[in-house]
Write a protein that holds these residues in place. Structure first.
Motif, short mmCIF file in Angstrom:
data_model
loop_
_atom_site.label_atom_id
_atom_site.label_comp_id
_atom_site.label_asym_id
_atom_site.label_seq_id
_atom_site.Cartn_x
_atom_site.Cartn_y
_atom_site.Cartn_z
N THR A 33 0.86 -1.17 0.00
CA THR A 33 0.00 0.00 0.00
C THR A 33 0.90 1.23 0.00
N GLY A 34 0.36 2.38 0.29
CA GLY A 34 1.17 3.58 0.24
C GLY A 34 0.90 4.52 1.40
N THR A 35 1.81 5.44 1.59
CA THR A 35 1.74 6.38 2.71
C THR A 35 0.52 7.30 2.64
N LYS A 36 -0.07 7.45 1.48
CA LYS A 36 -1.25 8.30 1.34
C LYS A 36 -2.55 7.54 1.57
N GLN A 37 -2.42 6.33 2.15
CA GLN A 37 -3.58 5.53 2.53
C GLN A 37 -3.46 5.13 4.00
N PRO A 38 -3.44 6.11 4.91
CA PRO A 38 -3.25 5.78 6.33
C PRO A 38 -4.36 4.90 6.90
N GLU A 39 -5.58 5.05 6.39
CA GLU A 39 -6.67 4.22 6.88
C GLU A 39 -6.47 2.76 6.50
N ALA A 40 -5.89 2.50 5.34
CA ALA A 40 -5.59 1.13 4.93
C ALA A 40 -4.50 0.54 5.82
N MET A 41 -3.45 1.31 6.06
CA MET A 41 -2.37 0.82 6.92
C MET A 41 -2.89 0.53 8.33
N ALA A 42 -3.78 1.37 8.84
CA ALA A 42 -4.36 1.15 10.17
C ALA A 42 -5.19 -0.14 10.19
N LEU A 43 -5.96 -0.39 9.14
CA LEU A 43 -6.74 -1.62 9.06
C LEU A 43 -5.82 -2.84 9.11
N TYR A 44 -4.76 -2.82 8.32
CA TYR A 44 -3.88 -3.98 8.26
C TYR A 44 -3.16 -4.22 9.58
N VAL A 45 -2.65 -3.17 10.20
CA VAL A 45 -1.97 -3.33 11.48
C VAL A 45 -2.94 -3.85 12.54
N SER A 46 -4.16 -3.32 12.56
CA SER A 46 -5.15 -3.78 13.55
C SER A 46 -5.64 -5.20 13.26
N SER A 47 -5.37 -5.70 12.06
CA SER A 47 -5.75 -7.06 11.68
C SER A 47 -4.59 -8.04 11.79
N GLY A 48 -3.50 -7.60 12.41
CA GLY A 48 -2.38 -8.51 12.66
C GLY A 48 -1.26 -8.49 11.65
N TYR A 49 -1.26 -7.53 10.74
CA TYR A 49 -0.20 -7.43 9.74
C TYR A 49 0.97 -6.64 10.31
N ALA A 50 2.16 -7.06 9.93
CA ALA A 50 3.38 -6.39 10.38
C ALA A 50 4.04 -5.68 9.21
N PHE A 66 8.45 -5.83 -1.34
CA PHE A 66 8.12 -6.62 -2.52
C PHE A 66 7.12 -5.86 -3.37
N GLY A 67 6.85 -6.37 -4.55
CA GLY A 67 5.85 -5.79 -5.42
C GLY A 67 6.42 -4.77 -6.39
N MET A 68 5.58 -4.35 -7.30
CA MET A 68 5.98 -3.44 -8.37
C MET A 68 6.51 -2.10 -7.86
N TYR A 69 5.97 -1.62 -6.74
CA TYR A 69 6.33 -0.30 -6.24
C TYR A 69 7.32 -0.35 -5.07
N ARG A 70 7.97 -1.48 -4.87
CA ARG A 70 8.83 -1.66 -3.71
C ARG A 70 9.96 -0.65 -3.59
N ALA A 71 10.41 -0.08 -4.71
CA ALA A 71 11.50 0.90 -4.67
C ALA A 71 11.01 2.32 -4.40
N TYR A 72 9.71 2.53 -4.38
CA TYR A 72 9.16 3.86 -4.15
C TYR A 72 9.21 4.21 -2.66
N GLU A 73 9.58 5.44 -2.36
CA GLU A 73 9.63 5.90 -0.97
C GLU A 73 8.25 5.81 -0.30
N SER A 74 7.19 6.05 -1.06
CA SER A 74 5.84 6.04 -0.50
C SER A 74 5.26 4.64 -0.33
N SER A 75 5.95 3.62 -0.81
CA SER A 75 5.46 2.24 -0.72
C SER A 75 5.65 1.69 0.69
N ARG A 76 4.61 0.99 1.15
CA ARG A 76 4.68 0.29 2.43
C ARG A 76 4.17 -1.13 2.20
#
Length: 161
Positions: free
Chosen positions: A120-137, A145-155
Motif C-alpha cells: 500500500t502507500g503512505t497516502k492511505q493511512p486508513e488502509a495501513m491502520a486496518l492492516y496493522v489492527s488485523s495482525g499485519y506487520a 516486494f511488489g511493483m512499487y517496492r523501490a518507491y519511498e511512498s510504498s509500504r
C-alpha cells in the motif's frame, strides 16, 4: 450485506476497480499499474470478492492471488498477495473491508498459502491502520516486494496464515 465470489473481470468488479483507480490517482497522481490478469484470481490460485448491499449495489471489493519467489518481485514461495481492497466512500465505516479481508485470509489459508502480503502507500493511512489492527506487520525497507517496492511512498505488510 452479502459477500460473493466473482470473476476479476465481472462487470461489477470492473466498476469498482475503476473507482479505486480514480482514488489512487487523486491520492498519488496516477493509478496502480501493476499487471493483473483475471485468471490470477481464479480458485484455487486466488479469489475475488464483492460485497453487495441488499438492493444489489456493489460497495466493496478485494482479492488475493498466489505469488512465488520466482516472480522476481521479492515475494516468497507460498505467498498470497492481497489486491484491490476497496470500499466506496458511502459504505465506509461498516467493517466491510475487515470482513472481506478475513474471508480472503481464510480462503488463501485453505488453498495452502502460508503468508498474506500486501503493498500500500503512505497516502492511505486508513488502509495501513486496518492492516496493522488485523495482525499485519510492516516489512523492513530491504525486504519490500511488489511493483512499487523501490518507491519511498510504498509500504509492505505481511501476516502468517
Amino acid at each position: 450485506m452479502q459477500i460473493l465470489p466473482v470473476a476479476y473481470d465481472h462487470p461489477d468488479a470492473l466498476k469498482l476497480q475503476d473507482r479505486v483507480q480514480l482514488e489512487y490517482a487523486e491520492r498519488y497522481g496516477d493509478g496502480d499499474l501493476t499487471p493483473l490478469e483475471p485468471t490470477q484470481f481464479a480458485p484455487p490460485c486466488g479469489l475475488y470478492l464483492i460485497a453487495y448491499e441488499s438492493g444489489g449495489t456493489p460497495v466493496a471489493t478485494g482479492g488475493w492471488r498466489a505469488r512465488e519467489a520466482a516472480g522476481g518481485e521479492g515475494h516468497a514461495d507460498g505467498d498470497a498477495e492481497l489486491k484491490r481492497m476497496y470500499v466506496i466512500p458511502e459504505a465506509r465505516g461498516r467493517g466491510l473491508a475487515r470482513r472481506i479481508l478475513a474471508e480472503l485470509e481464510e480462503d488463501a489459508r485453505a488453498a495452502g498459502r502460508t503468508r498474506m502480503v500486501l503493498e500500500t502507500g503512505t497516502k492511505q493511512p486508513e488502509a495501513m491502520a486496518l492492516y496493522v489492527s488485523s495482525g499485519y506487520a510492516p516489512v523492513p525497507e530491504r525486504e519490500k516486494f511488489g511493483m512499487y517496492r523501490a518507491y519511498e511512498s510504498s509500504r509492505c505488510f505481511t501476516k502468517r496464515l
